[in-house]
Design an enzyme around this catalytic site. Sequence first.
Site, short mmCIF file in Angstrom:
data_model
loop_
_atom_site.label_atom_id
_atom_site.label_comp_id
_atom_site.label_asym_id
_atom_site.label_seq_id
_atom_site.Cartn_x
_atom_site.Cartn_y
_atom_site.Cartn_z
N SER A 1 0.80 -1.22 0.00
CA SER A 1 0.00 0.00 0.00
C SER A 1 0.84 1.27 0.00
O SER A 1 0.35 2.34 -0.35
CB SER A 1 -0.94 0.01 1.21
OG SER A 1 -0.18 0.03 2.42
N LEU B 1 3.25 4.25 -1.02
CA LEU B 1 3.71 4.91 -2.24
C LEU B 1 5.18 5.28 -2.19
O LEU B 1 5.73 5.78 -3.18
CB LEU B 1 2.88 6.19 -2.48
CG LEU B 1 1.48 6.01 -3.05
CD1 LEU B 1 0.74 7.34 -3.04
CD2 LEU B 1 1.53 5.45 -4.46
N SER B 2 5.84 5.05 -1.06
CA SER B 2 7.22 5.48 -0.90
C SER B 2 8.16 4.93 -1.98
O SER B 2 8.99 5.68 -2.50
CB SER B 2 7.73 5.10 0.49
OG SER B 2 7.07 5.85 1.48
N THR C 1 9.00 2.76 9.47
CA THR C 1 7.62 2.99 9.87
C THR C 1 7.31 2.21 11.14
O THR C 1 8.12 1.43 11.63
CB THR C 1 6.65 2.57 8.76
OG1 THR C 1 6.76 1.15 8.53
CG2 THR C 1 6.95 3.29 7.45
N LYS D 1 9.70 2.58 14.88
CA LYS D 1 10.26 3.93 14.97
C LYS D 1 11.01 4.21 16.27
O LYS D 1 11.95 5.00 16.29
CB LYS D 1 9.16 4.98 14.78
CG LYS D 1 8.66 5.09 13.35
CD LYS D 1 7.70 6.26 13.19
CE LYS D 1 7.29 6.45 11.74
NZ LYS D 1 6.46 7.66 11.56
N GLY E 1 -4.39 11.17 19.08
CA GLY E 1 -3.30 10.22 19.17
C GLY E 1 -2.12 10.79 19.91
O GLY E 1 -1.95 12.01 20.01
N ALA F 1 3.97 9.33 15.58
CA ALA F 1 3.56 10.33 14.59
C ALA F 1 3.09 11.60 15.28
O ALA F 1 3.42 12.72 14.86
CB ALA F 1 2.46 9.77 13.69
#
Length: 274
Positions: free
Chosen positions: A15, A17-18, A68, A72, A133, A137
């Site tokens: 999934s 896009l990196s 990711t 992290k 959250g 992140a």
Amino acid sequence: MTTRTGLVRWPDNDSSLSPQIHNAAYRALNLDWAYSAFPISPDNGVEGVHAELRALWAEGDVRGLSVTMPHKVVAMDICESLSPAATEIGAINTLIRTPDGWRGDNTDGPGFATYLSQDLGYAIQGKKVGMIGAGGAAAAIAWAIKHLSSTAKTEVADLYIWNRTPEKARDLAKQIGVGSSCEWTELAECDLIISCVPAAFDWPDRGDNIFRQGQTLIDLTYVPEVTPLMEAAADSGAQTHNGLGFLLRQAELQFEVWTGKEAPYEAMRVPCLG
């Protein structure tokens, strides 16, 4: 020999896009570089993750890695050095090869600051900012808000952090030095809300609708393109943005710390245009 970079992730899926974004940049500058996925399972424990990251460094041709969740924070422990941003945020999203080992960096915070201020043209002066959250992140976003405030010489006292576990929100505010824990309903008072949780977050179970006309919601998720949280916000008249622009800006910074060259931003945007 082709220089390699890649994405350390779990689970292994297609999934992200990196790879498309970074490989487009390498092609644009005619670099013999390639970006691919390096799935590393957390099931073997912290030592297992560390061993695989050290093995990638030992291969010699791996110049840098994107990191990711859920790695992290764990990946910080094997770094020979950390950037100031990574140290303040308490998490990394970037590993940079050095002769002695990995250097940890965090381009999420600076990337979000660029995205918010330049791409969206959003000025936080006098605004109430809310975050959903309190993980890695969210720490990067809180860091960005703090530094945008510092640059503008404006104190942003009104940063509200909501988390299922209030103690985590309080710990994050203390760690970054900005903001405070809040109740879900207090987010309704915010001008800007940033969601730092997965798209599957069960926001309806929180009860009250926190969205209204005049608000802006940024959901850091970009798959799906429109999340349920974005749908709810749009239905209430709020402006919404997904995390694609943020992804591009943090990738731009990763490209530059790996290659030492200015990122071809427009070429990197092409895979994201659909």
